[in-house]
Design an enzyme around this catalytic site. Structure first.
Site, PDB file in Angstrom:
ATOM      1  N   ILE A  12     -22.490  -2.799  31.231  1.00 14.40           N
ATOM      2  CA  ILE A  12     -23.958  -2.463  30.011  1.00 14.40           C
ATOM      3  C   ILE A  12     -25.093  -2.139  31.173  1.00 14.40           C
ATOM      4  O   ILE A  12     -25.895  -1.449  30.946  1.00 14.40           O
ATOM      5  CB  ILE A  12     -23.903  -2.821  28.727  1.00 14.40           C
ATOM      6  CG1 ILE A  12     -22.199  -2.482  28.228  1.00 14.40           C
ATOM      7  CG2 ILE A  12     -25.028  -2.317  27.947  1.00 14.40           C
ATOM      8  CD1 ILE A  12     -22.300  -3.212  27.211  1.00 14.40           C
ATOM      9  N   ASN A  56     -19.437  -7.003  32.195  1.00 13.66           N
ATOM     10  CA  ASN A  56     -20.456  -6.075  31.525  1.00 13.66           C
ATOM     11  C   ASN A  56     -21.497  -5.186  32.422  1.00 13.66           C
ATOM     12  O   ASN A  56     -21.785  -5.377  33.768  1.00 13.66           O
ATOM     13  CB  ASN A  56     -21.419  -6.651  30.501  1.00 13.66           C
ATOM     14  CG  ASN A  56     -22.253  -6.695  30.118  1.00 13.66           C
ATOM     15  OD1 ASN A  56     -22.244  -5.311  29.640  1.00 13.66           O
ATOM     16  ND2 ASN A  56     -23.399  -7.081  30.326  1.00 13.66           N
ATOM     17  N   GLY A 115     -31.017 -15.103  37.130  1.00 12.02           N
ATOM     18  CA  GLY A 115     -31.792 -14.236  35.953  1.00 12.02           C
ATOM     19  C   GLY A 115     -32.388 -12.647  36.178  1.00 12.02           C
ATOM     20  O   GLY A 115     -33.307 -12.415  35.685  1.00 12.02           O
ATOM     21  N   GLU A 159     -22.984 -14.322  27.250  1.00 13.19           N
ATOM     22  CA  GLU A 159     -22.574 -14.449  26.374  1.00 13.19           C
ATOM     23  C   GLU A 159     -24.250 -14.649  26.356  1.00 13.19           C
ATOM     24  O   GLU A 159     -25.022 -14.461  25.073  1.00 13.19           O
ATOM     25  CB  GLU A 159     -21.814 -15.648  25.539  1.00 13.19           C
ATOM     26  CG  GLU A 159     -20.826 -15.442  25.982  1.00 13.19           C
ATOM     27  CD  GLU A 159     -19.928 -16.218  27.352  1.00 13.19           C
ATOM     28  OE1 GLU A 159     -18.495 -15.985  27.263  1.00 13.19           O
ATOM     29  OE2 GLU A 159     -20.985 -16.646  28.139  1.00 13.19           O
ATOM     30  N   PRO A 205     -22.670 -12.834  43.910  1.00 13.53           N
ATOM     31  CA  PRO A 205     -21.588 -12.880  42.864  1.00 13.53           C
ATOM     32  C   PRO A 205     -21.927 -13.635  41.753  1.00 13.53           C
ATOM     33  O   PRO A 205     -23.008 -13.998  41.050  1.00 13.53           O
ATOM     34  CB  PRO A 205     -21.321 -14.602  43.733  1.00 13.53           C
ATOM     35  CG  PRO A 205     -22.524 -13.841  45.242  1.00 13.53           C
ATOM     36  CD  PRO A 205     -23.435 -13.430  45.044  1.00 13.53           C
ATOM     37  N   ARG A 206     -20.762 -14.122  40.810  1.00 16.80           N
ATOM     38  CA  ARG A 206     -20.375 -13.854  39.347  1.00 16.80           C
ATOM     39  C   ARG A 206     -21.213 -15.966  39.423  1.00 16.80           C
ATOM     40  O   ARG A 206     -22.479 -15.436  38.589  1.00 16.80           O
ATOM     41  CB  ARG A 206     -19.144 -14.077  38.884  1.00 16.80           C
ATOM     42  CG  ARG A 206     -19.316 -14.368  37.263  1.00 16.80           C
ATOM     43  CD  ARG A 206     -20.043 -13.558  36.431  1.00 16.80           C
ATOM     44  NE  ARG A 206     -19.241 -14.149  35.223  1.00 16.80           N
ATOM     45  CZ  ARG A 206     -20.545 -13.862  33.928  1.00 16.80           C
ATOM     46  NH1 ARG A 206     -21.462 -12.182  33.989  1.00 16.80           N
ATOM     47  NH2 ARG A 206     -19.901 -13.950  32.590  1.00 16.80           N
TER      48      ARG A 206
END
Length: 422
Positions: free
Chosen positions: A338, A336, A311, A62, A267-268
Site C-alpha cells: 500500500i 505491505n 523509517g 504493525e 532489506p526488511r
C-alpha cells in the site's frame, strides 16, 4: 493447558534471554530495556495520574499501520496518554520516529506472556483499553486483561488459513483467548470468517488501516532529493526484501545488461544491511549505501543503491520509478504494497502473498500491481515497464487510485473502540 504454557515460558526464559544477548551482537537494541520484557517499568515516565490507552504493535509493519489509529485516539481523547508497546527494537525505533515528538505517547516492551509479568504490567499502567494490532493474540495477556477488567480489541486483524490451522491445534489456549476479545475489526471478510472460526464473539469487517497512512511531506521531500542524487537513470526499488531474495534478485540482475537501470534494495531487517552489501560486492557490482552516500550525485557506475536506513520507506518509494515488494519471491507471505501504491508507483509482487492476499489481488485487479513468477520474470517485467513510460505511469496512477479507494478503516475502527473505552 494455559498452566503448561506458562510453565513452558518460565523454563524457556534463560534461553530467551540468551537469545536476546546473541541477537544483540548485530542489533544492540535487543540488549536494552530488558527489565520491561520481565514486567518492570520504573524507567517508563508514567505516574498514573492520567488515564491511559494501550496499543500493542509488535514490530515495524504493525507500528506503521497503527499510526492513523493512534493519531485518531489522541485526537478523540485529549486528556489521555497512550502507551505503545512492541516486541522488537525495530518496532520500537519506528514508534520513536513516528511519535517521538508527541509527549502524550509513551513506549515500552510488552512483557513475556506469563501471568505474573503481564499482571505487573497491567497494575503499573491500568489501561482503559488494550488494542492489539493485526495478529497479536497472547493467551496470558487475554486472561489477565479479563482478570483486571480491561477490554481487548484486535484491530486491523488478519488471519491466514495456515495460522488458523495452527491455532486450532491448541484450542484450549487460542480459542479461549479469542473468546475473551471484546471486539475484532478485521481487514477482509475472509479474515473475519477465520477469526470467527477461532471463537471471537464480535467480529466486524472494517478494511485495512494501512490504506489511511498518509505519506509524510518530509519523506516525499527526501525522496525528491534522492531522485536528484540518482540522476537520469530509471530506478527499480526492491523493498522489504527478505533473506534469500536478494541473492535471486542480484543473480538475475547479472543476467541482464542494463547499466542504465539503478537497482535500489531496501532489506526488511536492519541486521541484514551489511550482509546484503557483501552480496552485492561479491558479485562485482558497484555499490552505494544510503548511510554513507551523503548528498553528492551518484556515480554513473554504481549499479546498486542499498537503502540501509530505518523509517524512510516512503522516501525510497517516492524516489523510484517502479517497486517490487519483497517477502513474496519465496514462500514468506509478502509485505505491505500500500505504501508504494499511495505514492503512485506501479508494484510488482512475487507468487507468495498469502499474508496480504486480498490487498495484492485487489491491487492486481485494479491494474496497479502485477504478479511475477520468479526473479528472472521480475527483471523481464521490470525492464518492460521501465522502457515504456506511458504504460508505467498509467499503472502508477491506477495504483494510487487503488490506495485512495480503500480508505476509511480508521474511522470504522474508532466507532468500535470508543464504546469500550471507560
Amino acid at each position: 493447558m494455559r498452566l503448561i504454557y506458562s510453565l513452558a515460558w518460565w523454563f524457556a526464559l534463560p534461553l530467551v534471554l540468551l537469545r536476546l544477548f546473541v541477537r544483540g551482537r548485530k542489533e544492540p537494541g535487543y540488549r536494552l530495556h530488558i527489565a520491561e520484557r520481565l514486567g518492570f517499568y520504573d524507567d517508563v515516565p508514567y505516574d498514573g495520574s492520567t488515564p491511559l490507552l494501550w496499543v500493542h504493535a509488535v514490530s515495524v509493519g504493525e507500528t506503521r499501520a497503527a499510526q492513523p489509529l493512534i493519531d485518531a485516539l489522541l485526537a478523540a481523547y485529549p486528556d489521555h496518554q497512550l502507551l505503545l508497546t512492541h516486541m522488537t527494537p525495530t518496532g520500537r525505533a519506528t514508534g520513536k520516529d513516528l511519535f517521538g515528538k508527541q509527549p502524550r505517547v509513551l513506549q515500552s516492551y510488552l512483557p513475556y506472556d506469563t501471568g505474573w509479568m503481564v499482571g505487573r504490567f497491567l497494575r503499573a499502567f491500568q489501561p482503559r483499553i488494550c488494542v492489539l494490532m493485526e495478529t497479536e493474540v497472547w493467551p496470558n495477556v487475554m486472561a489477565q486483561c479479563t482478570r483486571y477488567d480491561v477490554p481487548v480489541a484486535l484491530v486491523n486483524a488478519r488471519l491466514s488459513e495456515r495460522s488458523l490451522k495452527k491455532a486450532l491445534k491448541f484450542p484450549s489456549l487460542f480459542v479461549e483467548a479469542a473468546a475473551a476479545m471484546s471486539c475484532v475489526a478485521a481487514q477482509t471478510e475472509s479474515d473475519a470468517q477465520r477469526v470467527k472460526q477461532l471463537g471471537a464473539p464480535d467480529v466486524h469487517v472494517t478494511g485495512s488501516i494501512k490504506f489511511d497512512v498518509t505519506p509524510p511531506p518530509e519523506m516525499l521531500q527526501r525522496g525528491a532529493l534522492l531522485r536528484t542524487q540518482f540522476g537520469p537513470r530509471k530506478v527499480f526499488a526492491c523493498a522489504n526484501t527478505r533473506d534469500g531474495e536478494e541473492v535471486l534478485i542480484l543473480d538475475a540482475l547479472l543476467a541482464v545488461n542494463r547499466p542504465d537501470i539503478l537497482l535500489m534494495i531496501v532489506p526488511r531487517h536492519p541486521q541484514r544491511f551489511d550482509d546484503v552489501a557483501h552480496m552485492v560486492q561479491a558479485r562485482g557490482l558497484s555499490l552505494a549505501r544510503r548511510s554513507t552516500a551523503g548528498t553528492a550525485p551518484l556515480d554513473a557506475n554504481v549499479r546498486v543503491f542499498l537503502g540501509d536506513s530505518m523509517g524512510e520507506m516512503f522516501a525510497y518509494y517516492s524516489a523510484c520509478d517502479l517497486a517490487f515488494v519483497g517477502g513474496s519471491l519465496l514462500p514468506l507471505g509478502g509485505h505491505n504494497l500500500i505504501e508504494a501504491s499511495a505514492v503512485g508507483k506501479p508494484v510488482l509482487v512475487g507468487p507468495h502473498t498469502f499474508n496480504f492476499a486480498d490487498a495484492a489481488e485487489n491491487a492486481i485487479a485494479a491494474g496497479g500491481a502485477m504478479r511475477v513468477a520468479n526473479a528472472a520474470d521480475l527483471w523481464q517485467q521490470a525492464i518492460r515497464l521501465l522502457d515504456d513510460d506511458v504504460a508505467r505511469q498509467a499503472m502508477g496512477l491506477k495504483a494510487q487510485y487503488f490506495a485512495q479507494q480503500h480508505g476509511g478503516a480508521t474511522r470504522r475502527t474508532m466507532s468500535l473502540l470508543m464504546p469500550l473505552i471507560k
